[in-house]
Design an enzyme around this catalytic site. Structure first.
Site, mmCIF file in Angstrom:
data_model
loop_
_atom_site.group_PDB
_atom_site.id
_atom_site.type_symbol
_atom_site.label_atom_id
_atom_site.label_comp_id
_atom_site.label_asym_id
_atom_site.label_seq_id
_atom_site.Cartn_x
_atom_site.Cartn_y
_atom_site.Cartn_z
ATOM 1 N N HIS A 81 0.841 -1.206 0.000
ATOM 2 C CA HIS A 81 0.000 0.000 0.000
ATOM 3 C C HIS A 81 0.881 1.264 0.000
ATOM 4 O O HIS A 81 0.668 2.181 -0.796
ATOM 5 C CB HIS A 81 -0.909 -0.024 1.230
ATOM 6 C CG HIS A 81 -1.689 1.241 1.450
ATOM 7 N ND1 HIS A 81 -3.002 1.385 1.069
ATOM 8 C CD2 HIS A 81 -1.337 2.425 2.006
ATOM 9 C CE1 HIS A 81 -3.424 2.603 1.374
ATOM 10 N NE2 HIS A 81 -2.430 3.257 1.957
ATOM 11 N N GLU A 82 1.861 1.282 0.876
ATOM 12 C CA GLU A 82 2.703 2.483 0.979
ATOM 13 C C GLU A 82 3.554 2.671 -0.280
ATOM 14 O O GLU A 82 3.704 3.792 -0.786
ATOM 15 C CB GLU A 82 3.593 2.393 2.228
ATOM 16 C CG GLU A 82 2.831 2.261 3.547
ATOM 17 C CD GLU A 82 1.831 3.395 3.789
ATOM 18 O OE1 GLU A 82 2.004 4.484 3.224
ATOM 19 O OE2 GLU A 82 0.864 3.175 4.539
ATOM 20 N N HIS B 252 1.558 4.215 -3.088
ATOM 21 C CA HIS B 252 1.447 5.688 -3.054
ATOM 22 C C HIS B 252 2.624 6.314 -3.799
ATOM 23 O O HIS B 252 2.464 7.280 -4.550
ATOM 24 C CB HIS B 252 1.475 6.195 -1.612
ATOM 25 C CG HIS B 252 0.156 6.151 -0.895
ATOM 26 N ND1 HIS B 252 -1.001 6.679 -1.399
ATOM 27 C CD2 HIS B 252 -0.168 5.653 0.339
ATOM 28 C CE1 HIS B 252 -1.998 6.515 -0.520
ATOM 29 N NE2 HIS B 252 -1.509 5.881 0.538
ATOM 30 N N GLU C 43 -6.179 6.654 -1.575
ATOM 31 C CA GLU C 43 -6.135 5.533 -0.628
ATOM 32 C C GLU C 43 -6.666 4.247 -1.257
ATOM 33 O O GLU C 43 -6.069 3.178 -1.111
ATOM 34 C CB GLU C 43 -6.929 5.867 0.639
ATOM 35 C CG GLU C 43 -6.259 6.910 1.524
ATOM 36 C CD GLU C 43 -4.872 6.495 1.972
ATOM 37 O OE1 GLU C 43 -4.629 5.292 2.184
ATOM 38 O OE2 GLU C 43 -4.006 7.377 2.075
HETATM 39 ZN ZN LIG Z 1 -2.442 5.290 2.343
#
Ligand SMILES: [Zn+2]
Length: 299
Positions: free
Chosen positions: A149-150, A153, A211
């Site tokens: 997830h990170e 980004h 997100e």
């Molecule tokens: Zn996030």
């Protein structure tokens, strides 16, 4: 019927996504995995080099501050070694989402802090806080989901996009020097933790759309690396259990866990085949078992 050229140009200027896109991959099976919208062209108002250089300075600052507080895990720390081993498996699959990532000097560090947080800055600078590992008792699969997830980004340049958009506002204009005071690529829920490691930084907040995209691209990357994407559901169930006991800042800025879980569930048919392929067996994987009471096996 012809599509209006004006509407088309307008869409380009605003960075409105056309048909969904997916990662480039010359290998067979390029159609697999999740599909996301095109990256916003607004982000091009600031260069990748500027963003990555500024992020690097901030990462070094966070490391330095953590080091001074004796909160930076040393090289031999078992949890740091675990994080780096997982990163080494994930990173090769990240490149298909952003060619530039092949040149990044990837780095993973562990910071001793109770905050439930992790981040990956533009340029591949990753940090986990011990709080997220300990409070949520993350399994390797769950660590991989958070890391994916990170990293997503950073790959999808959400920090660059936020910064570019901020330069379009008066507030952003004051920060014109590409932000000695801006913290890049950090999740909204990091805000509290940052106070201890480099205070007075303004955090670029990601949108809910960012997100969701990071959740999906993260699942894609983790699954390709052989981590169970269903761990994402367990992860957010754990977040829900922890948040009942504490008031966490990120809850106010993040979509509710239930919404994230529902979105992940919806995309499991896209990512489970990647996981099955990475496992290298024909037999269907058994249900995902997390490691805490209260989370049922996920079929
Ligand atoms: Zn996030």
């Amino acid at each position: 019927m012809k599509r209006s050229i004006h509407a088309f140009l307008f869409a380009i200027v605003l960075g409105i996504a056309g048909p969904g896109v997916q990662a480039k991959d010359s290998a067979a099976g390029a159609d697999d995995g999740v599909k996301v919208d095109k990256m916003s062209s607004v982000r091009k108002l600031v260069s990748e080099e500027q963003v990555e250089a500024a992020a690097l300075q901030q990462y070094l600052g966070i490391k330095r501050d953590a080091g001074q507080q004796k909160a930076l895990a040393p090289e031999g720390h078992p949890q740091l070694q675990r994080l780096r081993a997982i990163a080494n498996k994930i990173i090769p699959h990240a490149l298909r989402w952003n060619e530039r990532a092949a040149q990044w000097q990837w780095e993973v560090n562990l910071i001793g802090s109770k905050e439930i947080n992790a981040f990956c800055m533009p340029g591949g600078k990753i940090a986990f806080y011990t709080g997220i590992l300990d409070s949520l008792k993350l399994t390797d699969d769950e660590v991989a989901i958070v890391m994916g997830h990170e990293i997503a980004h950073a790959l999808r340049e959400h920090g660059r996009e936020r910064l570019a958009k901020s330069t379009l506002t008066n507030a952003g204009a004051k920060l014109a020097g590409i932000g000695a005071s801006l913290l890049f690529g950090v999740d909204p829920h990091l805000t509290d933790g940052v106070a201890g490691f480099g205070a007075k930084l303004m955090v670029l907040k990601f949108s809910r759309g960012d997100e969701t995209e990071a959740d999906l691209v993260g699942l894609d990357i983790a699954a390709r690396a052989g981590y169970d994407p269903r761990a994402g559901i367990a992860l957010w169930q754990k977040m829900g259990m922890v948040s009942k006991n504490t008031s966490l800042q990120w809850l106010s800025t993040h979509p509710a866990g239930d919404a994230r879980i529902a979105e992940m569930q919806k995309h499991m048919p896209s990512v489970m085949p990647l996981f099955v392929k990475a496992r290298g067996t024909q037999t269907p994987p058994p249900p995902y078992m997390s490691n805490v009471k209260g989370i049922a096996p996920i079929p």
